[in-house]
Write a protein that holds these residues in place. Structure first.
Motif, mmCIF file in Angstrom:
data_model
loop_
_atom_site.group_PDB
_atom_site.id
_atom_site.type_symbol
_atom_site.label_atom_id
_atom_site.label_comp_id
_atom_site.label_asym_id
_atom_site.label_seq_id
_atom_site.Cartn_x
_atom_site.Cartn_y
_atom_site.Cartn_z
ATOM 1 N N ALA A 326 17.901 6.947 -1.336
ATOM 2 C CA ALA A 326 18.813 7.853 -2.038
ATOM 3 C C ALA A 326 19.180 7.303 -3.409
ATOM 4 N N PHE A 327 19.002 5.997 -3.617
ATOM 5 C CA PHE A 327 19.310 5.382 -4.906
ATOM 6 C C PHE A 327 18.125 5.413 -5.862
ATOM 7 N N THR A 328 17.007 6.014 -5.452
ATOM 8 C CA THR A 328 15.816 6.034 -6.302
ATOM 9 C C THR A 328 16.106 6.638 -7.668
ATOM 10 N N ALA A 329 16.749 7.798 -7.683
ATOM 11 C CA ALA A 329 17.005 8.483 -8.952
ATOM 12 C C ALA A 329 17.829 7.622 -9.904
ATOM 13 N N SER A 330 18.817 6.904 -9.384
ATOM 14 C CA SER A 330 19.690 6.109 -10.237
ATOM 15 C C SER A 330 19.021 4.839 -10.750
ATOM 16 N N LEU A 331 17.877 4.449 -10.149
ATOM 17 C CA LEU A 331 17.174 3.249 -10.593
ATOM 18 C C LEU A 331 15.958 3.567 -11.458
ATOM 19 N N THR A 332 15.864 4.816 -11.933
ATOM 20 C CA THR A 332 14.747 5.200 -12.797
ATOM 21 C C THR A 332 15.185 5.439 -14.241
ATOM 22 N N SER A 333 16.439 5.143 -14.569
ATOM 23 C CA SER A 333 16.927 5.338 -15.925
ATOM 24 C C SER A 333 16.197 4.406 -16.892
ATOM 25 N N PRO A 334 15.734 4.914 -18.035
ATOM 26 C CA PRO A 334 15.026 4.068 -19.006
ATOM 27 C C PRO A 334 15.902 2.973 -19.620
ATOM 28 N N ASP A 335 17.209 3.088 -19.461
ATOM 29 C CA ASP A 335 18.123 2.092 -20.029
ATOM 30 C C ASP A 335 18.274 0.856 -19.152
ATOM 31 N N LEU A 336 17.752 0.881 -17.939
ATOM 32 C CA LEU A 336 17.938 -0.230 -17.009
ATOM 33 C C LEU A 336 16.891 -1.324 -17.227
ATOM 34 N N PRO A 337 17.255 -2.572 -16.972
ATOM 35 C CA PRO A 337 16.288 -3.672 -17.105
ATOM 36 C C PRO A 337 15.200 -3.664 -16.035
ATOM 37 N N VAL A 338 15.299 -2.778 -15.051
ATOM 38 C CA VAL A 338 14.277 -2.703 -14.004
ATOM 39 C C VAL A 338 13.285 -1.567 -14.264
ATOM 40 N N THR A 339 13.329 -1.004 -15.488
ATOM 41 C CA THR A 339 12.447 0.105 -15.849
ATOM 42 C C THR A 339 11.628 -0.265 -17.072
ATOM 43 N N ASN A 340 10.350 0.062 -17.051
ATOM 44 C CA ASN A 340 9.465 -0.186 -18.189
ATOM 45 C C ASN A 340 9.752 0.797 -19.318
ATOM 46 N N PRO A 341 9.325 0.477 -20.552
ATOM 47 C CA PRO A 341 9.564 1.386 -21.686
ATOM 48 C C PRO A 341 8.992 2.787 -21.484
ATOM 49 N N ASP A 342 7.900 2.889 -20.694
ATOM 50 C CA ASP A 342 7.303 4.211 -20.456
ATOM 51 C C ASP A 342 7.986 4.987 -19.334
ATOM 52 N N GLY A 343 9.071 4.417 -18.780
ATOM 53 C CA GLY A 343 9.829 5.094 -17.738
ATOM 54 C C GLY A 343 9.393 4.782 -16.325
ATOM 55 N N THR A 344 8.320 4.015 -16.159
ATOM 56 C CA THR A 344 7.883 3.640 -14.811
ATOM 57 C C THR A 344 8.700 2.454 -14.308
ATOM 58 N N PRO A 345 8.863 2.318 -13.001
ATOM 59 C CA PRO A 345 9.693 1.236 -12.461
ATOM 60 C C PRO A 345 8.977 -0.107 -12.434
ATOM 61 N N LYS A 346 9.743 -1.172 -12.633
ATOM 62 C CA LYS A 346 9.218 -2.525 -12.454
ATOM 63 C C LYS A 346 9.262 -2.916 -10.979
ATOM 64 N N TRP A 347 9.901 -2.079 -10.178
ATOM 65 C CA TRP A 347 10.081 -2.343 -8.759
ATOM 66 C C TRP A 347 9.193 -1.426 -7.929
ATOM 67 N N ARG A 348 9.108 -1.756 -6.648
ATOM 68 C CA ARG A 348 8.414 -0.909 -5.686
ATOM 69 C C ARG A 348 9.224 -0.871 -4.393
ATOM 70 N N MET A 349 8.980 0.154 -3.596
ATOM 71 C CA MET A 349 9.510 0.207 -2.234
ATOM 72 C C MET A 349 8.334 0.117 -1.276
ATOM 73 N N ALA A 350 8.554 -0.480 -0.130
ATOM 74 C CA ALA A 350 7.487 -0.724 0.831
ATOM 75 C C ALA A 350 8.059 -0.680 2.245
ATOM 76 N N PRO A 351 7.188 -0.725 3.272
ATOM 77 C CA PRO A 351 7.697 -0.720 4.650
ATOM 78 C C PRO A 351 8.616 -1.904 4.902
ATOM 79 N N SER A 352 9.623 -1.697 5.690
ATOM 80 C CA SER A 352 10.563 -2.764 6.033
ATOM 81 C C SER A 352 9.869 -3.845 6.857
ATOM 82 N N PRO A 353 10.148 -5.118 6.575
ATOM 83 C CA PRO A 353 9.617 -6.184 7.438
ATOM 84 C C PRO A 353 10.228 -6.115 8.830
ATOM 85 N N ARG A 354 9.490 -6.614 9.804
ATOM 86 C CA ARG A 354 9.891 -6.506 11.198
ATOM 87 C C ARG A 354 10.538 -7.789 11.684
ATOM 88 N N GLY A 355 11.545 -7.663 12.534
ATOM 89 C CA GLY A 355 12.183 -8.817 13.139
ATOM 90 C C GLY A 355 11.331 -9.417 14.243
#
Length: 543
Positions: A326-355
């Motif tokens: 649900a926080f995806t939209a708020s982490l795609t702002s071009p003003d954030l340090p986790v976003t590249n100049p072209d608007g793509t994210p420096k981060w990724r989401m992936a499957p949760s690790p298992r216990g």
């Protein structure tokens, strides 16, 4: 229809329908709404981007097109639960509809106070049920269907809790080399909790700073607040492996540690065959506290769900094991340090690790399904008007645009659309997740929980005793399991229409821990060797 054409062209141009199909769908709404022009519909939902868009934009569109006024109230999730519980208790109409988490499906179908939408659509609501609603297109409809085979809620938005990480940092050759020298395997997407813990330690203790800024290998929250309960009731024990194999929830023991015999909750404590205070559950709580203390920012102790959710956007968090999409939209702002100049994210989401206790065939995480819920105490005419509004918000004319705004998809047709393919690169794996079969392994709270509002507060009130050091994980979970069994008995004593609790008699823990399945005996090694996969390999693992 003049208003419909304006809204379709201005706001809903992005749709899986053709423009003419959209106008045909809107024409149906115009005609079906004629008898309800004098009604002002009152609905309430929780505070996320999708619902703000509904309240601020879509309610106005609906009114312009149909003439039915809407007051769409936004409040906290805990308050939504309180409001719907109050209406159920009083049997008096307060709101005409609720967008309420499907976590309450076990409560709803047992109560006799929630409208079966399957029956409603075929009978008294048939004349106001959208011909193009296409129930089979909803990816979460199975989560809102009770054991009796009937649909009790209509999905409005969905988001999952996944693993989040800084893909740019994990890709740096110097960091990859240093990690392998220390831990003996590749710095990549963790597949088990051992690898997650190693990576958390690596960034916090060994890397310490990146670009002159302090970095942390983990993020979480620990404030004494109702949202602390969601952190655990939202399937944390299932990620550790506490429950049984079975989808959408473990059978007979689910991710709350509640055992069900037939359809009757039989207990949550190990002594009654449950798993809430089992070795796997205690392990999950112990790891939560260890990681929070050792590897998360000190301020995380004072944060709630909302505050912690935005924190990775500041740019000093390497990974987060329990991150809501649900926080995806708020982490795609071009003003954030986790976003590249072209608007793509420096981060990724992936499957949760298992216990350590997790086994193939178990659910692996939580998926929130906010869904339209109607109570029998709402007068029929008001219910019909509210049902029209609900269907408008999930109609194919509207749903794709709503998904692009809030990034909480509900329709298979939207997820697989060409428009979604064009923008998928902006969202760090979200679209890939929802296009994979993995979305079926991330599930909401299931039907084992007979009264969600009556039981949910036990989570945050007891886990807080561990996070603030008052009780050990074992003592806190013993206390919680005992209290949950007591409340299950109170529910049984009160009486329910169907499938009420029937608690098992207490037996020695050793009896249940030697039976097949959950509760499971303590493992000799709760920290096996860490396992990681590349991002691309982890995506393939979803299928």
């Amino acid at each position: 229809m003049i208003a419909a054409k304006i809204w379709v062209d201005k706001e809903f141009a992005q749709s899986t329908l053709t423009r003419q199909q959209q106008l045909d769908e809107m024409a149906w709404f115009v005609e079906a709404s004629e008898p309800y022009q004098d009604i002002t519909v009152r609905v309430v939902s929780e505070r996320i981007d999708t619902h703000w868009y509904e309240a601020n934009i879509l309610a106005k569109a609906f009114e312009d097109i149909t003439g039915i006024k809407v007051v769409h109230e936004i409040t906290g999730e805990d308050d939504v639960v309180k409001k719907i519980s109050t209406q159920v208790e009083l049997d008096y109409s307060i709101y005409d509809a609720y967008i309420n988490d499907s976590d309450l499906i076990g409560t709803h179908y047992r109560s006799g106070k929630v409208v079966s939408l399957s029956d409603f659509m075929q009978n008294e609501g048939k004349d106001v049920t959208l011909p193009t609603l296409d129930i089979d297109d909803f990816i979460g409809i199975g989560f809102t269907t009770a054991p009796d085979g009937k649909i009790y809620q209509l999905p409005d938005q969905q988001f999952a809790n996944l693993y989040w990480y800084r893909h740019d940092w994990f890709s740096r050759a110097d960091l990859k080399q240093k990690f392998k020298e220390i831990y003996g395997y590749e710095l990549n997407v963790p597949q088990n909790w051992s690898a997650y813990e190693d990576i958390a330690e690596f960034f916090t203790i060994h890397v310490k700073e990146i670009d002159g800024e302090k970095v942390y290998g983990h993020m979480d929250y620990g404030k004494y607040d109702p949202s602390l309960g969601w952190r655990f009731s939202d399937a944390w024990l299932s990620m550790a492996g506490a429950g049984d194999i079975g989808l959408p929830n473990g059978k007979p023991v689910d991710e709350w540690g509640i055992r069900v015999e037939g359809c009757h909750p039989a207990g949550s404590s190990v002594e009654r065959g449950g798993a809430l205070n089992s070795p796997a559950a205690v392990y999950s709580i112990r790891k939560y506290v260890e990681w929070l203390k050792k590897y998360a920012p000190p301020k995380s102790y004072t944060m709630n769900f909302t505050e912690a959710g935005a924190w990775p956007g500041q740019g000093n968090i390497a990974q987060q094991i329990f991150w809501y999409t649900a926080f995806t939209a708020s982490l795609t702002s071009p003003d954030l340090p986790v976003t590249n100049p072209d608007g793509t994210p420096k981060w990724r989401m992936a499957p949760s690790p298992r216990g350590a206790y997790w086994q193939q065939g178990m659910k692996l995480g939580y998926q929130d399904v906010g869904a339209w819920t109607f109570l029998t105490s709402t007068p029929l005419e008001r219910r019909k008007a509210a049902w029209l509004y609900a269907q408008f918000l999930v109609s194919k004319t509207v749903s794709l645009k709503k998904t692009l705004v809030g990034l909480t998809p509900i329709r298979n047709s939207d997820i697989n659309s060409k428009i979604m393919s064009k923008v998928a690169h902006k969202y760090g794996g979200l679209i890939e997740f929802y296009r994979s079969s993995a979305r079926n392994v991330w599930t909401p709270t299931g039907t084992n929980v007979p009264d969600y509002p009556r039981l949910a507060d036990l989570w945050w009130k007891n886990i807080a005793l561990v996070s603030n050091g008052e009780l050990s994980p074992q003592l806190a979970m013993n206390k919680m399991a005992s209290e949950m069994d007591s409340r299950l008995q109170q529910i049984a004593d009160k009486g329910q229409q169907v499938c009420g609790p029937k608690l098992n008699p207490k037996r020695k823990s050793s009896y249940w821990l030697t039976q097949p399945g959950s509760p499971k005996p303590k493992l000799k090694d709760e920290k096996p060797r860490g396992v990681t996969l590349s991002y691309k390999e982890s995506l393939k693992a979803w299928d």
